[in-house]
Design a protein around this motif. Structure first.
Motif, short mmCIF file in Angstrom:
data_model
loop_
_atom_site.label_atom_id
_atom_site.label_comp_id
_atom_site.label_asym_id
_atom_site.label_seq_id
_atom_site.Cartn_x
_atom_site.Cartn_y
_atom_site.Cartn_z
N GLU A 113 4.92 4.99 12.94
CA GLU A 113 6.35 5.04 12.62
C GLU A 113 6.97 3.65 12.77
O GLU A 113 7.77 3.21 11.93
CB GLU A 113 7.02 6.04 13.56
CG GLU A 113 8.55 6.09 13.47
CD GLU A 113 9.03 6.71 12.19
OE1 GLU A 113 8.22 7.39 11.53
OE2 GLU A 113 10.22 6.52 11.84
N THR A 114 6.58 2.94 13.82
CA THR A 114 7.13 1.61 14.06
C THR A 114 6.69 0.63 12.98
O THR A 114 7.48 -0.16 12.48
CB THR A 114 6.66 1.10 15.44
OG1 THR A 114 7.06 2.05 16.43
CG2 THR A 114 7.28 -0.24 15.76
N THR A 155 5.71 1.17 9.82
CA THR A 155 6.34 1.41 8.52
C THR A 155 7.83 1.05 8.55
O THR A 155 8.36 0.49 7.59
CB THR A 155 6.14 2.88 8.11
OG1 THR A 155 6.56 3.73 9.19
CG2 THR A 155 4.70 3.16 7.78
N SER A 156 8.49 1.36 9.66
CA SER A 156 9.92 1.03 9.76
C SER A 156 10.13 -0.48 9.75
O SER A 156 11.04 -0.98 9.08
CB SER A 156 10.51 1.63 11.05
OG SER A 156 10.41 3.03 11.05
N LEU A 189 9.79 -2.00 6.25
CA LEU A 189 11.03 -1.87 5.46
C LEU A 189 12.05 -2.89 5.90
O LEU A 189 12.73 -3.53 5.08
CB LEU A 189 11.61 -0.46 5.63
CG LEU A 189 10.76 0.73 5.18
CD1 LEU A 189 11.57 2.02 5.29
CD2 LEU A 189 10.30 0.55 3.74
N GLN A 190 12.17 -3.07 7.19
CA GLN A 190 13.20 -3.96 7.74
C GLN A 190 12.94 -5.42 7.40
O GLN A 190 13.85 -6.16 7.05
CB GLN A 190 13.26 -3.77 9.25
CG GLN A 190 14.27 -4.64 9.96
CD GLN A 190 14.22 -4.45 11.46
OE1 GLN A 190 13.58 -3.53 11.96
NE2 GLN A 190 14.87 -5.33 12.18
N SER A 209 10.18 1.65 0.30
CA SER A 209 9.30 2.59 0.98
C SER A 209 8.06 1.84 1.46
O SER A 209 7.74 0.75 0.98
CB SER A 209 8.90 3.74 0.05
OG SER A 209 8.16 3.23 -1.05
N TRP A 231 3.97 2.76 3.45
CA TRP A 231 3.06 3.72 4.06
C TRP A 231 1.76 3.02 4.45
O TRP A 231 1.44 1.94 3.97
CB TRP A 231 2.81 4.92 3.16
CG TRP A 231 2.01 4.68 1.91
CD1 TRP A 231 0.67 4.87 1.72
CD2 TRP A 231 2.51 4.24 0.63
NE1 TRP A 231 0.31 4.57 0.43
CE2 TRP A 231 1.42 4.19 -0.26
CE3 TRP A 231 3.78 3.88 0.17
CZ2 TRP A 231 1.56 3.78 -1.59
CZ3 TRP A 231 3.91 3.48 -1.15
CH2 TRP A 231 2.82 3.44 -2.00
N GLY A 257 0.91 7.23 8.09
CA GLY A 257 2.31 6.91 8.37
C GLY A 257 3.02 6.57 7.08
O GLY A 257 2.44 5.90 6.21
N MET A 258 4.23 7.05 6.89
CA MET A 258 4.97 6.76 5.66
C MET A 258 6.46 6.78 5.96
O MET A 258 6.91 7.45 6.89
CB MET A 258 4.62 7.76 4.56
CG MET A 258 4.73 9.20 4.98
SD MET A 258 3.99 10.29 3.75
CE MET A 258 3.92 11.83 4.66
N LYS A 259 7.19 6.03 5.13
CA LYS A 259 8.64 5.91 5.31
C LYS A 259 9.29 5.90 3.93
O LYS A 259 8.93 5.11 3.05
CB LYS A 259 8.95 4.59 6.06
CG LYS A 259 10.29 4.60 6.76
CD LYS A 259 10.25 5.45 7.99
CE LYS A 259 11.57 5.37 8.75
NZ LYS A 259 11.54 6.22 9.95
N ASN A 260 10.25 6.79 3.75
CA ASN A 260 11.02 6.89 2.50
C ASN A 260 10.16 7.22 1.29
O ASN A 260 10.48 6.81 0.16
CB ASN A 260 11.82 5.60 2.24
CG ASN A 260 12.87 5.35 3.28
OD1 ASN A 260 13.23 6.25 4.03
ND2 ASN A 260 13.37 4.13 3.35
#
Length: 704
Positions: free
Chosen positions: A301-302, A304-305, A308-309, A315, A317, A343-346
């Motif tokens: 989670e960290t 992938t976040s 993005l940042q 997105s 992953w 792990g994936m984000k958006n």
């Protein structure tokens, strides 16, 4: 400390009261008393020194400097001072009469106004110089300290030189010192390194604050110089204080103006600086996670976040490969198939699978083989993503970065942006650096998880070892006429060897030694089963052969077809020395009498190898009639097959170590055999479980 500050405040109040009393005396008695004027000035100087000492703890030199905060405080204090000025300006008064370059108040309101204005102006100037000191010395350089020190000497020198002249008089020395002080104020105003490290939002805030500071400092300075009430009131109160206050205002205006201009020049690069700062913060945070993260899902989670940042992706992953796919040679033509999105984000799993189907797996294969990031600037126009051209939901651009550890390729980090050509060179370099850190974090997390699993297994094996040890006899039987000793040592944490005894009657002792094929936990399970069989069946069957037949029947129902159990079971009659034995594929019994020891090998196949119809035909029972002092040794193949350089310990060395019936206690014989085996294998670790039971019949015992 608080008491000292109270003393400073009380002392300042007393001195100011004395000065005020002197001013009232001068207003009513027109005398030219030089001593009184000097004492009046000294009282003012002493009062403001004590005020400075009282305020000093509020501005600790080693405190963490937050320039934006100090600028805000400076603006608030300046605003308060301006309001006080305007309120004092509303007081009625006839002003001051100029006479012989001196000033005298025409009425009491003017005297009160001058006293209050001088007090507030002095306090504000002290606070202002303290704030300017913290801003100028933010970088704590030696040169900065020296310049500010010289500046303050010039400010104090200017004020001190004006103490020697009358309020409306002027002095070349004072003018020169004043000019030098302004020059050093300019020099100090260039000490603005803290502006570089501000975020864009902070720069905008500083721009606003410094603008108002510059304007308000200028307004206040002009008011004091141009308004006769303020100028003459401050001159009457204290000429040195007037110079001190004016230099404070001029310095504040210069520093505010320079800070405004410098911030304005740094504003265009604020966004880039924010980005670099965010990158460093993200990498620093991930570096801390390398040693701190124990939760694998939290780590994903960290990662992938942060992806993005850092690059402003839409997105991201992570896909990790199974160990067999980490080798590009093993990857084959299917492109590292079998990877798992951890792990994936958006982005949804369905959207990822859709991208894989439209050509992403080709890029992944290329990135994995070349171990380099691959960027697709226009997904819709890329021939490898032909199926995605008409789908508006697909990303405009994407980047694939392989995660390469010291053991090989472990997976891929993906990031997408909505627009085409979204990833510039800096983005790719940054995400590559970040991927290296993420790889270390993932490897650490895996190692931690493996270590925890290994520790759990060790604890379970230790528990199993304790439980197996408890399955062996905890104490040896104390039966008259028999000297017995035994030992069992597993080669690993748990083993398959077993020995036990059971008192069948007042003159019969059953002794059993067994060995389960294989080692480790499976062998330990069968060993516990054999113990249950022995403890339950041996009291029922007085013949070792009958016991073997029944034990085989029971064991055949549960034992694996690839396993078997070897046993030797004997019943010793302590009255007659008659020792009945049956052997099921086990090592022969060593019988040591007065002469050389002999091995007794009654026939018998191992338990669990065949049904009883076959097993019964193989097993036979043999009876040994011991003479007093005769020795019997029951053992497992861990003794005779202990080896060194391919050579086994063998039956002859066992026979030699056991010796003949020379009267040695059973424990001594056991130790001699163990020492002989240990010496033979050069004191190394045994390769197999080792069990040894030594029993000596001492002769018939009279029954009570």
């Amino acid at each position: 400390m608080k008491f000292r500050r109270v003393l400073f405040v009380v002392g300042a109040f007393v001195l100011l009261l004395l000065k005020f009393s002197a001013d009232i005396f001068r207003k009513n008695v027109e005398l030219q008393m030089g001593g009184l004027l000097a004492l009046r000035e000294l009282a003012a100087v002493g009062a403001f020194i004590l005020i400075f000492m009282a305020l000093r703890p509020l501005f600790p030199e080693r405190a963490s400097i937050r320039p934006v905060r100090w600028l805000g405080i400076q603006l608030i204090s300046l605003g308060v001072f301006l309001v006080v000025m305007l309120l004092l300006g509303l007081l009625p008064g006839d002003g001051f009469d100029a006479k012989d370059l001196g000033l005298l108040p025409l009425d009491y309101p003017s005297l009160f106004m001058a006293s209050l204005f001088g007090l507030f102006a002095g306090i504000f100037s002290i606070v202002n110089f303290q704030i300017l000191r913290d801003l100028v010395l933010a970088s704590r350089t030696k040169r900065g300290r020296r310049n500010f020190f010289v500046f303050m000497l010039l400010v104090l020198g200017t004020a001190a030189s004006s103490a020697l002249i009358r309020p409306l008089d002027s002095s070349v020395v004072t003018g020169v010192l004043y000019g030098l002080a302004v020059c050093f104020a300019l020099v100090n105003a260039f000490r603005l390194p803290w502006i570089v490290y501000l975020t864009k939002r902070e720069k905008l805030l500083v721009l606003t604050l410094t603008f108002f500071l510059f304007v308000m400092f200028s307004v206040v300075a002009v008011l004091i110089k141009e308004n006769a009430s303020f100028e003459r009131g401050l001159l009457y109160y204290s000429h040195p204080l007037q110079e001190f206050v004016l230099l404070s205002l001029v310095t504040g205006a210069i520093y505010g103006g320079m800070a405004f201009i410098s911030t304005l020049f740094h504003l265009p690069t604020a966004e880039a600086f924010d980005r670099k700062r965010s990158e460093l913060t993200s990498i620093h945070t991930l570096s801390k996670l390398v040693t701190q993260v124990f939760d694998f899902n939290e780590l994903m989670e960290t990662v992938t976040s942060m992806t993005l940042q850092m690059v402003g992706a839409r997105s991201a992953w992570i896909e990790l490969l199974p160990p067999a796919q980490q080798d590009p040679v093993m990857a084959g033509v299917d492109g590292f198939a079998g990877g798992q999105v951890v792990g994936m984000k958006n982005i949804t799993r369905g959207e990822i699978e859709e991208l894989q189907g439209t050509g992403l797996h080709y890029l992944r294969t290329a990135a994995g083989r070349e171990r380099k990031p691959i960027v697709v600037d226009e997904v819709a126009r890329d021939p490898r993503f032909a199926a995605a051209a008409a789908d508006a939901g697909h990303p405009g651009s994407l980047v694939i970065v392989p995660l390469v550890s010291h053991t090989g390729l472990i997976g891929f980090l993906y990031a997408t942006k909505a627009g085409s050509f979204g990833f510039v060179k800096d983005d790719v370099e940054l995400i590559s650096t970040f991927a290296d850190q993420a790889t270390i974090a993932i490897e650490n997390s895996r190692l931690i998880r493996t270590s925890i699993e290994r520790e759990r297994l060790v604890q379970e094996m230790t528990l199993a070892q304790d439980m197996q040890r408890k399955l062996l006899p905890q104490r040896l039987p104390r039966i008259p006429g028999i000297d017995l000793d035994a030992l069992s040592t597993p080669a690993f944490e748990v083993g398959g060897d077993y020995y036990d005894y059971v008192v069948l009657s007042d003159h019969e002792l059953g002794i059993i030694v067994g060995d389960v094929s294989g080692k480790g936990v499976p062998a330990a399970f069968y060993m516990s089963e054999v113990k249950g069989i022995f403890q339950s069946l041996s009291p029922l069957y007085k013949s070792p052969r009958e016991f073997m037949l029944r034990a085989n029947t029971v064991l055949m129902e549960s034992i694996d077809k690839h396993s078997f159990v070897s046993l030797i079971y004997g019943i010793l009659d302590v009255r007659t020395g008659c020792f009945q034995i049956a052997r099921a594929g086990h090592c022969p019994l060593l019988h040591c009498g007065e002469e050389r020891g002999v091995y007794l090998r009654p026939d018998g196949m191992g338990l669990g190898l065949a049904e009883n119809s076959i097993f019964a035909g193989s097993i036979e029972e043999h009876t040994v009639r011991l003479r007093p002092g005769d020795l019997c040794v029951l053992y497992t193949d861990g003794v005779t097959e202990a080896h060194r350089n391919g050579e086994e310990f063998g039956y002859e060395r066992l026979r030699a170590a056991a010796g003949c019936a020379d009267g040695r206690p059973a424990a001594r014989v056991k130790d001699d055999i163990l020492l002989a085996v240990d010496a033979f294998i050069d004191h190394g670790a045994p390769h197999d479980d080792l069990t040894l039971v030594v029993v000596r019949w001492l002769g018939p015992v009279a029954q009570s």
